[in-house]
Motif scaffolding. Sequence first.
Motif, PDB file in Angstrom:
ATOM      1  N   TYR A   1      -8.522   2.064   7.234  1.00  0.00           N
ATOM      2  CA  TYR A   1      -7.311   1.375   6.784  1.00  0.00           C
ATOM      3  C   TYR A   1      -7.657   0.160   5.937  1.00  0.00           C
ATOM      4  O   TYR A   1      -7.026  -0.079   4.897  1.00  0.00           O
ATOM      5  CB  TYR A   1      -6.481   0.944   7.993  1.00  0.00           C
ATOM      6  N   TYR A   2      -8.653  -0.618   6.390  1.00  0.00           N
ATOM      7  CA  TYR A   2      -8.980  -1.845   5.654  1.00  0.00           C
ATOM      8  C   TYR A   2      -9.827  -1.579   4.408  1.00  0.00           C
ATOM      9  O   TYR A   2     -10.310  -2.497   3.774  1.00  0.00           O
ATOM     10  CB  TYR A   2      -9.575  -2.901   6.588  1.00  0.00           C
ATOM     11  N   LEU A   3      -9.981  -0.309   4.043  1.00  0.00           N
ATOM     12  CA  LEU A   3     -10.433   0.062   2.701  1.00  0.00           C
ATOM     13  C   LEU A   3      -9.265   0.614   1.879  1.00  0.00           C
ATOM     14  O   LEU A   3      -9.079   0.258   0.721  1.00  0.00           O
ATOM     15  CB  LEU A   3     -11.549   1.107   2.796  1.00  0.00           C
ATOM     16  N   ILE A   4      -8.473   1.485   2.502  1.00  0.00           N
ATOM     17  CA  ILE A   4      -7.375   2.128   1.753  1.00  0.00           C
ATOM     18  C   ILE A   4      -6.297   1.112   1.383  1.00  0.00           C
ATOM     19  O   ILE A   4      -5.878   1.032   0.216  1.00  0.00           O
ATOM     20  CB  ILE A   4      -6.779   3.295   2.585  1.00  0.00           C
ATOM     21  N   ALA A   5      -5.844   0.326   2.368  1.00  0.00           N
ATOM     22  CA  ALA A   5      -4.753  -0.614   2.074  1.00  0.00           C
ATOM     23  C   ALA A   5      -5.151  -1.664   1.028  1.00  0.00           C
ATOM     24  O   ALA A   5      -4.416  -1.883   0.063  1.00  0.00           O
ATOM     25  CB  ALA A   5      -4.253  -1.262   3.371  1.00  0.00           C
ATOM     26  N   PRO A   6      -6.324  -2.308   1.150  1.00  0.00           N
ATOM     27  CA  PRO A   6      -6.697  -3.256   0.088  1.00  0.00           C
ATOM     28  C   PRO A   6      -6.882  -2.586  -1.276  1.00  0.00           C
ATOM     29  O   PRO A   6      -6.555  -3.181  -2.303  1.00  0.00           O
ATOM     30  CB  PRO A   6      -8.021  -3.859   0.585  1.00  0.00           C
ATOM     31  N   SER A   7      -7.388  -1.347  -1.285  1.00  0.00           N
ATOM     32  CA  SER A   7      -7.553  -0.662  -2.575  1.00  0.00           C
ATOM     33  C   SER A   7      -6.198  -0.492  -3.252  1.00  0.00           C
ATOM     34  O   SER A   7      -6.032  -0.803  -4.442  1.00  0.00           O
ATOM     35  CB  SER A   7      -8.212   0.707  -2.370  1.00  0.00           C
ATOM     36  N   GLU A   8      -5.232   0.004  -2.491  1.00  0.00           N
ATOM     37  CA  GLU A   8      -3.902   0.201  -3.078  1.00  0.00           C
ATOM     38  C   GLU A   8      -3.265  -1.137  -3.440  1.00  0.00           C
ATOM     39  O   GLU A   8      -2.575  -1.262  -4.457  1.00  0.00           O
ATOM     40  CB  GLU A   8      -3.017   1.007  -2.113  1.00  0.00           C
ATOM     41  N   CYS A   9      -3.500  -2.151  -2.622  1.00  0.00           N
ATOM     42  CA  CYS A   9      -2.915  -3.474  -2.899  1.00  0.00           C
ATOM     43  C   CYS A   9      -3.504  -4.068  -4.167  1.00  0.00           C
ATOM     44  O   CYS A   9      -2.805  -4.687  -4.963  1.00  0.00           O
ATOM     45  CB  CYS A   9      -3.076  -4.387  -1.686  1.00  0.00           C
ATOM     46  N   SER A  10      -4.810  -3.862  -4.395  1.00  0.00           N
ATOM     47  CA  SER A  10      -5.424  -4.482  -5.586  1.00  0.00           C
ATOM     48  C   SER A  10      -4.801  -3.898  -6.843  1.00  0.00           C
ATOM     49  O   SER A  10      -4.645  -4.581  -7.855  1.00  0.00           O
ATOM     50  CB  SER A  10      -6.940  -4.280  -5.581  1.00  0.00           C
ATOM     51  N   SER A  11      -4.413  -2.632  -6.769  1.00  0.00           N
ATOM     52  CA  SER A  11      -3.746  -1.989  -7.899  1.00  0.00           C
ATOM     53  C   SER A  11      -2.277  -2.417  -7.982  1.00  0.00           C
ATOM     54  O   SER A  11      -1.786  -2.826  -9.036  1.00  0.00           O
ATOM     55  CB  SER A  11      -3.872  -0.473  -7.726  1.00  0.00           C
ATOM     56  N   ASN A  12      -1.559  -2.363  -6.856  1.00  0.00           N
ATOM     57  CA  ASN A  12      -0.138  -2.696  -6.851  1.00  0.00           C
ATOM     58  C   ASN A  12       0.134  -4.137  -7.279  1.00  0.00           C
ATOM     59  O   ASN A  12       1.117  -4.417  -7.973  1.00  0.00           O
ATOM     60  CB  ASN A  12       0.441  -2.485  -5.450  1.00  0.00           C
ATOM     61  N   LEU A  13      -0.712  -5.059  -6.839  1.00  0.00           N
ATOM     62  CA  LEU A  13      -0.433  -6.466  -7.124  1.00  0.00           C
ATOM     63  C   LEU A  13      -0.867  -6.889  -8.531  1.00  0.00           C
ATOM     64  O   LEU A  13      -0.689  -8.040  -8.927  1.00  0.00           O
ATOM     65  CB  LEU A  13      -1.045  -7.374  -6.054  1.00  0.00           C
TER      66      LEU A  13
ATOM     67  N   SER B   1       0.872  -1.172   0.000  1.00  0.00           N
ATOM     68  CA  SER B   1       0.000   0.000   0.000  1.00  0.00           C
ATOM     69  C   SER B   1       0.910   1.223   0.000  1.00  0.00           C
ATOM     70  O   SER B   1       1.427   1.631   1.040  1.00  0.00           O
ATOM     71  CB  SER B   1      -0.900  -0.027   1.231  1.00  0.00           C
ATOM     72  N   SER B   2       1.115   1.783  -1.176  1.00  0.00           N
ATOM     73  CA  SER B   2       2.198   2.748  -1.365  1.00  0.00           C
ATOM     74  C   SER B   2       2.071   4.012  -0.520  1.00  0.00           C
ATOM     75  O   SER B   2       3.073   4.631  -0.203  1.00  0.00           O
ATOM     76  CB  SER B   2       2.293   3.135  -2.840  1.00  0.00           C
ATOM     77  N   SER B   3       0.863   4.412  -0.160  1.00  0.00           N
ATOM     78  CA  SER B   3       0.737   5.634   0.635  1.00  0.00           C
ATOM     79  C   SER B   3       0.977   5.364   2.116  1.00  0.00           C
ATOM     80  O   SER B   3       0.944   6.292   2.924  1.00  0.00           O
ATOM     81  CB  SER B   3      -0.640   6.276   0.425  1.00  0.00           C
ATOM     82  N   LEU B   4       1.208   4.114   2.477  1.00  0.00           N
ATOM     83  CA  LEU B   4       1.391   3.741   3.883  1.00  0.00           C
ATOM     84  C   LEU B   4       2.711   3.009   4.147  1.00  0.00           C
ATOM     85  O   LEU B   4       3.269   3.111   5.238  1.00  0.00           O
ATOM     86  CB  LEU B   4       0.235   2.826   4.335  1.00  0.00           C
ATOM     87  N   ASP B   5       3.215   2.244   3.185  1.00  0.00           N
ATOM     88  CA  ASP B   5       4.415   1.410   3.387  1.00  0.00           C
ATOM     89  C   ASP B   5       5.605   2.242   3.868  1.00  0.00           C
ATOM     90  O   ASP B   5       5.968   3.225   3.237  1.00  0.00           O
ATOM     91  CB  ASP B   5       4.836   0.733   2.075  1.00  0.00           C
ATOM     92  N   THR B   6       6.218   1.807   4.967  1.00  0.00           N
ATOM     93  CA  THR B   6       7.372   2.520   5.521  1.00  0.00           C
ATOM     94  C   THR B   6       8.389   1.516   6.048  1.00  0.00           C
ATOM     95  O   THR B   6       8.087   0.800   7.003  1.00  0.00           O
ATOM     96  CB  THR B   6       6.939   3.417   6.700  1.00  0.00           C
ATOM     97  N   PRO B   7       9.583   1.438   5.450  1.00  0.00           N
ATOM     98  CA  PRO B   7      10.595   0.553   6.027  1.00  0.00           C
ATOM     99  C   PRO B   7      11.193   1.169   7.284  1.00  0.00           C
ATOM    100  O   PRO B   7      11.214   2.398   7.429  1.00  0.00           O
ATOM    101  CB  PRO B   7      11.652   0.452   4.923  1.00  0.00           C
TER     102      PRO B   7
END
Lengths: 99, 487
Positions: B310-322, B204-210
């Motif tokens: 979060y469980y709307l934003i992260a899956p939305s970004e993941c569906s696009s990223n993956l 989830s690009s707007s949230l991922d932080t190493p």
Amino acid sequence: MAAISREEVAHLARLSRLAVTEEELDRFAGQLDVILQSVARVGEVAAEDIPPTSHSVPLTNVYREDVPTTSLTQDAALSGAPDAYESRFRVPRILDEED
Amino acid sequence: MTDLTRLSASDLAKLISTGEVSAVEVATAHLDRIAAVDDRVHAFLHVDRAGALEAAAAVDRGEITGPLAGVPIAVKDVVTTKGVPTTAASKILEGWKPPYDATIVERLKKAGMPILGKTNMDEFAMGSSTEYSAYGPTNNPWDLGRIPGGSGGGSAAALAAYEAPLAIGTDTGGSIRQPGAVTGTVGAKPTYGGTSRYGLIAFSSSLDTPGPCARTVEDTALLHAVIAGHDPRDSTSIPQPVPDVVAAARLGATGDLTGVRLGIVKEFAGDGSEPGVTAAFQESLQKLVKLGAEVVEVSCPHFEYALPAYYLIAPSECSSNLARFDGVRYGLRAGDDGNRSLEEVMSLTREAGFGPEVKRRIIIGTYALSSGYYDAYYGQAQKVRTLITRDFQSAFEKVDVLVSPTTPFVAFPFGSRTSDPYQMYLADLFTIPTNLYGGPAISVPCGLSEGLPVGFQIMAPTLADDRMYRVAAALESAVGTFTPPAL
């Protein structure tokens, strides 16, 4: 009332290019219904006039210096490909036989 | 002779720089420890013995110096390492050898830090227990029948099992902090944009932080300083200096918090935390008060909507990223019999390559982004994100940091939350608000409940990462560190 039906899950799986099995559809439909009913709570918040946040960093139009740098070689870029042919990614057919 | 695997990174660095031990000896001790215990812990998906020893030898030859030169490290398997298998714990990337290093890996190499191997995680960093790894779960060194947290359970378990003194994690909704909490180790999520995402396999690009993981706060800060800082290859990387987190940790370790205002969030009370977690948190809070801190109750009325948002934003970004896992450019291709179309092969590849949680999130994200539902789900979640950010901003007008338990429960037994995916999501209740806001947060061990570690979370304003390190080190000085039973 269910937030999402088994048919809708099947349709979304097709859109997502996931060839899910019948057994998965049965399982996912119930689980996704629980999840969607829970996350639908965001609708309780009165937020008509609130601007959306896509991103927490207030940066727009980030450009690098226009200086050429090296990038991956063709061999390196193709190194993980399931199938390659003459320096290209090789894919299954994209058109029907009669097209 | 001293067991080198029991020492802190800071002590190891000193011994190596003065020549009392060689970097090769340090790397060997950790590789031997991995060989001895990892069949029980399963923290690693891949061990790079030859690569680690070669990097250590370069330090011993004097080719590289620096604050952590020669100190070995474990890297979460969602971070690319050139030529070393990187799978994100997914079958879809089994055996993939990336052709490039992530920016943070480049920085580790420049700092002379030998990479021991790649650590286990929930597939594509989606989960809170490592039970969603396609290669089997990691076992918590405190109790091998319990989860080590997730998604970065492998990195945290490697620290707790003394297989590595330092590790890299990634935090999208708590994947550094919650594993830290349940393994009795330290984990920090830097300010979003403070550490580069280049070379992270995107969830989830707007949230991922190493970020850094270690057994002590000072070690965490030392690693933070190595990996943080602007990267022109990440367009969301912040072009500003990194706060001096190492100095802040050393200041905090003196045990003086006079004048520091700690905010407790009213809406987090009655949140369903286990009684032992609440008790350990409250005792720690009292210890911080004894060090001079002041406790202020603040209201963050929208935090209760953080988990749904979060469980709307992260899956939305993941569906696009993956969508990139299409069986064409890298990884698995399934069902290509010469007759099937690209679309059929793509669907069969993704069906064979992704595990159940990844599929669930892709489907939810596709739903939340589809026309007709977009405004009610994804669009509304983004507005709630704005309100959560405003809650943080108004809280930080009254207090210096916010504090809470890191996660509502101690390490739970395997299988106890996988049948109801939403029960798993609750592990992230306290960690998620920070991700939506983008600020830094750290988890520090603060006590035990029923013999299992409890984590204390400190959340700071954006770009004030140093502030959380100060409070974290002060807490550590008051409560000490926690050692699991011998394996």
